[in-house]
Design an enzyme around this catalytic site. Structure first.
Site, PDB file in Angstrom:
ATOM      1  N   TRP A   1      33.225  36.773  52.621  1.00  0.00           N
ATOM      2  CA  TRP A   1      34.498  36.142  52.255  1.00  0.00           C
ATOM      3  C   TRP A   1      35.675  36.971  52.735  1.00  0.00           C
ATOM      4  O   TRP A   1      36.679  36.420  53.192  1.00  0.00           O
ATOM      5  CB  TRP A   1      34.556  35.855  50.751  1.00  0.00           C
ATOM      6  CG  TRP A   1      33.586  34.775  50.371  1.00  0.00           C
ATOM      7  CD1 TRP A   1      32.501  34.898  49.571  1.00  0.00           C
ATOM      8  CD2 TRP A   1      33.598  33.412  50.833  1.00  0.00           C
ATOM      9  NE1 TRP A   1      31.834  33.693  49.499  1.00  0.00           N
ATOM     10  CE2 TRP A   1      32.485  32.772  50.258  1.00  0.00           C
ATOM     11  CE3 TRP A   1      34.433  32.672  51.681  1.00  0.00           C
ATOM     12  CZ2 TRP A   1      32.185  31.420  50.498  1.00  0.00           C
ATOM     13  CZ3 TRP A   1      34.140  31.333  51.922  1.00  0.00           C
ATOM     14  CH2 TRP A   1      33.030  30.724  51.336  1.00  0.00           C
TER      15      TRP A   1
ATOM     16  N   LYS B   1      33.537  28.084  40.686  1.00  0.00           N
ATOM     17  CA  LYS B   1      32.605  29.114  40.233  1.00  0.00           C
ATOM     18  C   LYS B   1      32.740  29.313  38.712  1.00  0.00           C
ATOM     19  O   LYS B   1      31.813  29.051  37.973  1.00  0.00           O
ATOM     20  CB  LYS B   1      32.868  30.444  40.948  1.00  0.00           C
ATOM     21  CG  LYS B   1      32.272  30.580  42.358  1.00  0.00           C
ATOM     22  CD  LYS B   1      32.876  29.671  43.374  1.00  0.00           C
ATOM     23  CE  LYS B   1      32.227  29.709  44.729  1.00  0.00           C
ATOM     24  NZ  LYS B   1      32.933  30.458  45.739  1.00  0.00           N
TER      25      LYS B   1
ATOM     26  N   ASP C   1      41.178  37.815  46.143  1.00  0.00           N
ATOM     27  CA  ASP C   1      40.400  36.580  46.061  1.00  0.00           C
ATOM     28  C   ASP C   1      39.389  36.752  44.928  1.00  0.00           C
ATOM     29  O   ASP C   1      38.346  37.357  45.115  1.00  0.00           O
ATOM     30  CB  ASP C   1      39.696  36.336  47.402  1.00  0.00           C
ATOM     31  CG  ASP C   1      38.730  35.165  47.349  1.00  0.00           C
ATOM     32  OD1 ASP C   1      38.631  34.500  46.297  1.00  0.00           O
ATOM     33  OD2 ASP C   1      38.072  34.909  48.389  1.00  0.00           O
TER      34      ASP C   1
END
Ligand SMILES: *Cc1c(COP(=O)(O)O)cnc(C)c1O
Length: 359
Positions: A102, A195, A171
């Site tokens: 990511w 999530k 993030d």
């Protein structure tokens, strides 16, 4: 009908109590005569739902009025572009730390808009560590420092906050709400909802107000945080049902005792699972112990020819979505807030039984 235990990395498990409440309220929300999905986003009902969701989130995370809370769309991935477009001057530089898949995507997107200084990388250890902060090559003129406090794929998590002059932009897609954090440590926190917040389609941005108003002229209105803040996240039609469901999750978290209580439960779940992995020659987790994620636990089988059998038998036992990310293989158990301790116990029991039969 019995619900299975879902270890999916995202979209992930939601609390059963929340799904039931949504089901009860589906056709006729609080006597309004229609479903939340069918309401105007300008209606007092939706405005009230969004305001309550924001307030509950502020209470849970201790977010002060110095911060704007934005309910957006486009996923964490569109924030990879929004961050430089809102914060990086046209001739500017930003620091990024590369700790996994990511981070890499955020870096690639950042490079479209300016100079990216990769201050540190753990690619050399196959992303199983966090580079020691003493080795980070931060730039004095960086507009911000971007990093990924929990790498969902590698299962690597920071339990500390790096010293920087530049605002920290993080993030938090797969770690937000799993434990308390001090929001004041950050300039910007962003997260895809699917999530630990709610259903896919909602993206949360928490931004220090003093960082608003710096967007570049070419920044699309839909990615401009100032525009979103000025319009109470209703510049265009917001993902109303996703905001509603996230709001129910925030209420559920408060009922569980808030983030202190969630941290205790999450630590217990993770410790058990890592212990089961470490105490067996049959399973392994590659991540350095101090940086092991509380939320995403990748593990491999000593004999990877058994991977398929493991997954088939797990599914038959009601344990879903344990396949590891295609980039790393093996298994991954995501044990977010909505994954109960009973689910983790069932997984561990299955793993031990599988080992006995196949080792
Ligand atoms: C899932 C995830 C993303 C991608 O989120 P989208 O909402 O699908 O764009 C980005 N970063 C992290 C850390 C993630 O876990």
């Amino acid at each position: 009908m019995a619900r299975s235990y879902n270890f999916c990395a995202g979209p992930a498990a939601l609390p059963e109590a929340v799904l039931k409440q949504a089901q009860e309220e589906m056709l006729d929300w609080h006597g309004a005569g229609l479903s939340v999905m069918e309401m105007s986003h300008r209606s007092p009902e939706i405005v009230g739902i969004a305001e309550r969701a924001e307030q509950d989130l502020r209470d849970l995370m201790g977010i002060s009025d110095d911060y704007a809370v934005l309910f957006l769309q486009g996923g964490a991935s569109s924030q990879f572009a929004a961050v430089p477009l809102n914060l990086m001057p046209e001739v500017g530089v930003a620091d990024y730390v590369n700790t996994g898949q990511w981070s890499k995507k955020a870096i690639a997107e950042g490079k479209r808009y300016g100079e990216v200084n990769v201050a540190a990388s753990s690619e050399g250890t196959n992303f199983s560590t966090i580079p020691p902060v003493g080795e980070w090559q931060l730039r004095d003129d960086a507009a911000y420092l971007h990093y990924t406090p929990n790498e969902t794929i590698g299962g690597v998590e920071y339990f500390w906050v790096p010293d920087t002059k530049a605002p920290r932009v993080v993030d938090m897609s797969s770690t937000i709400l799993s434990r308390p954090v001090d929001v004041n440590d950050y300039g910007v926190i962003y997260a895809g909802a699917q999530k630990n917040i709610g259903p896919a389609g909602l993206t949360l941005v928490i931004v220090r107000r003093e960082l608003l108003g710096r967007a570049r002229p070419e920044c699309p209105a839909m990615l401009n945080w100032q525009v979103a803040a000025d319009n109470d996240s209703m510049y265009n039609t917001p993902p109303t049902f996703a905001v509603y469901l996230a709001g129910l999750v925030f209420q559920w978290l408060k009922e569980q005792g808030g983030l202190d209580a969630m941290e205790q439960i999450n630590r217990r779940k993770a410790e058990k699972l890592y212990a089961a992995i470490d105490n067996s020659p049959f399973y392994a987790n590659p991540v350095e112990v101090a940086s092991r994620s509380l939320m995403n636990v990748p593990f491999t089988l000593a004999d990877d020819s058994l991977d398929k059998t493991f997954l088939t038998e797990a599914e038959a036992a009601g344990l879903l979505n344990l396949k590891g990310h295609r980039s790393v293989g093996g298994m991954r158990a995501s044990i977010y807030n909505a994954v109960s301790e009973a689910a983790v116990d069932a997984l561990i029991a299955f793993m031990q039984d599988f080992e006995q039969r196949h080792a």
